[in-house]
Every structure is written in C-alpha cells, then in structure tokens.
Design a protein around this motif. Structure first.
Motif, PDB file in Angstrom:
ATOM      1  N   ILE A   8      -2.495  -5.525 -16.442  1.00 32.03           N
ATOM      2  CA  ILE A   8      -3.216  -5.453 -15.176  1.00 32.03           C
ATOM      3  C   ILE A   8      -4.686  -5.706 -15.495  1.00 32.03           C
ATOM      4  O   ILE A   8      -5.341  -4.893 -16.133  1.00 32.03           O
ATOM      5  N   ILE A   9      -5.165  -6.857 -15.070  1.00 35.81           N
ATOM      6  CA  ILE A   9      -6.545  -7.256 -15.335  1.00 35.81           C
ATOM      7  C   ILE A   9      -7.505  -6.526 -14.400  1.00 35.81           C
ATOM      8  O   ILE A   9      -8.557  -6.058 -14.810  1.00 35.81           O
ATOM      9  N   LYS A  10      -7.106  -6.451 -13.113  1.00 39.17           N
ATOM     10  CA  LYS A  10      -7.963  -5.795 -12.124  1.00 39.17           C
ATOM     11  C   LYS A  10      -7.104  -5.181 -11.036  1.00 39.17           C
ATOM     12  O   LYS A  10      -6.241  -5.852 -10.476  1.00 39.17           O
ATOM     13  N   ARG A  11      -7.329  -3.907 -10.764  1.00 43.37           N
ATOM     14  CA  ARG A  11      -6.666  -3.237  -9.640  1.00 43.37           C
ATOM     15  C   ARG A  11      -7.535  -3.468  -8.413  1.00 43.37           C
ATOM     16  O   ARG A  11      -8.679  -3.026  -8.358  1.00 43.37           O
ATOM     17  N   ILE A  12      -6.983  -4.165  -7.435  1.00 39.38           N
ATOM     18  CA  ILE A  12      -7.773  -4.578  -6.280  1.00 39.38           C
ATOM     19  C   ILE A  12      -7.660  -3.582  -5.132  1.00 39.38           C
ATOM     20  O   ILE A  12      -8.658  -3.223  -4.524  1.00 39.38           O
ATOM     21  N   GLY A  13      -6.439  -3.143  -4.824  1.00 37.53           N
ATOM     22  CA  GLY A  13      -6.300  -2.200  -3.722  1.00 37.53           C
ATOM     23  C   GLY A  13      -4.888  -1.700  -3.532  1.00 37.53           C
ATOM     24  O   GLY A  13      -3.929  -2.329  -3.961  1.00 37.53           O
ATOM     25  N   ILE A  14      -4.786  -0.553  -2.884  1.00 34.82           N
ATOM     26  CA  ILE A  14      -3.497   0.069  -2.556  1.00 34.82           C
ATOM     27  C   ILE A  14      -3.203  -0.221  -1.089  1.00 34.82           C
ATOM     28  O   ILE A  14      -4.036   0.037  -0.214  1.00 34.82           O
ATOM     29  N   LEU A  15      -2.012  -0.769  -0.829  1.00 36.96           N
ATOM     30  CA  LEU A  15      -1.612  -1.092   0.540  1.00 36.96           C
ATOM     31  C   LEU A  15      -0.874   0.061   1.205  1.00 36.96           C
ATOM     32  O   LEU A  15      -0.981   0.252   2.416  1.00 36.96           O
ATOM     33  N   SER A  16      -0.087   0.811   0.428  1.00 37.46           N
ATOM     34  CA  SER A  16       0.637   1.957   0.970  1.00 37.46           C
ATOM     35  C   SER A  16       1.129   2.823  -0.179  1.00 37.46           C
ATOM     36  O   SER A  16       1.121   2.398  -1.335  1.00 37.46           O
ATOM     37  N   GLU A  17       1.570   4.032   0.165  1.00 36.91           N
ATOM     38  CA  GLU A  17       2.127   4.947  -0.832  1.00 36.91           C
ATOM     39  C   GLU A  17       3.392   5.577  -0.274  1.00 36.91           C
ATOM     40  O   GLU A  17       3.401   6.051   0.869  1.00 36.91           O
ATOM     41  N   GLY A  18       4.452   5.562  -1.091  1.00 39.97           N
ATOM     42  CA  GLY A  18       5.720   6.152  -0.687  1.00 39.97           C
ATOM     43  C   GLY A  18       5.765   7.642  -0.972  1.00 39.97           C
ATOM     44  O   GLY A  18       4.895   8.197  -1.645  1.00 39.97           O
ATOM     45  N   SER A  19       6.806   8.292  -0.484  1.00 45.30           N
ATOM     46  CA  SER A  19       6.935   9.747  -0.622  1.00 45.30           C
ATOM     47  C   SER A  19       7.123  10.195  -2.071  1.00 45.30           C
ATOM     48  O   SER A  19       6.861  11.345  -2.399  1.00 45.30           O
ATOM     49  N   LYS A  20       7.565   9.291  -2.951  1.00 44.93           N
ATOM     50  CA  LYS A  20       7.774   9.661  -4.354  1.00 44.93           C
ATOM     51  C   LYS A  20       6.605   9.233  -5.247  1.00 44.93           C
ATOM     52  O   LYS A  20       6.705   9.243  -6.465  1.00 44.93           O
ATOM     53  N   GLY A  21       5.494   8.851  -4.632  1.00 48.15           N
ATOM     54  CA  GLY A  21       4.303   8.519  -5.389  1.00 48.15           C
ATOM     55  C   GLY A  21       4.151   7.058  -5.769  1.00 48.15           C
ATOM     56  O   GLY A  21       3.131   6.663  -6.323  1.00 48.15           O
ATOM     57  N   TRP A  22       5.171   6.244  -5.504  1.00 48.16           N
ATOM     58  CA  TRP A  22       5.060   4.813  -5.791  1.00 48.16           C
ATOM     59  C   TRP A  22       4.073   4.200  -4.808  1.00 48.16           C
ATOM     60  O   TRP A  22       4.035   4.566  -3.627  1.00 48.16           O
TER      61      TRP A  22
END
Length: 73
Positions: A8-22
């Motif tokens: 992973i060169i760059k973490r750009i953004g989180i779109l959503s999060e599931g109930s198990k943390g994924w």
C-alpha cells in the motif's frame, strides 16, 4: 497458487466500515512490484486479508470521476 504481493503506497480514504471492522478503502497499491494503481476493496482491520476489488489506472480513475460528476443524483 502463486503468492500475491502488495504494498500500500498511499491510503487515500475510507468509503465505509462493516460491523466486523472491515473497511472499504480507496488506496494506491503496487501489486507484485508493478506500477501502483488505484484500488477499491474491503480490508480487514490489520490489512492482512482483503476482498475482491477493482483496480484502476490514473486515467481510468479520472474518467470515473468525470462520469460520477455528470450523474444526476
């Protein structure tokens, strides 16, 4: 089956999060030491496991942005 290597060169953004943390994330990732591409997929909290996803070149990402901007939502 051949081992898939990634960095992973760059973490750009989180779109959503599931109930198990994924988390569904947009990242810039190099797969098997190749040129980095933009990637959307679900990741486990420790980033050791991943779901199937989609990879996009910069040109494809720019075209997707154009298409999304033109949508009437």
């Amino acid at each position: 089956m051949a081992e898939i290597r990634y960095e992973i060169i760059k973490r750009i953004g989180i779109l959503s999060e599931g109930s198990k943390g994924w988390k569904k994330e947009l990242n810039l990732i190099s797969w098997n030491n190749q040129e980095a591409k933009y990637d959307i997929r679900d990741w486990s909290p420790d980033h050791e496991k991943m779901s199937k996803g989609i990879t996009l070149t910069k040109d494809e990402l720019l075209l997707l942005r154009k298409i999304l901007n033109e949508m009437d939502i």
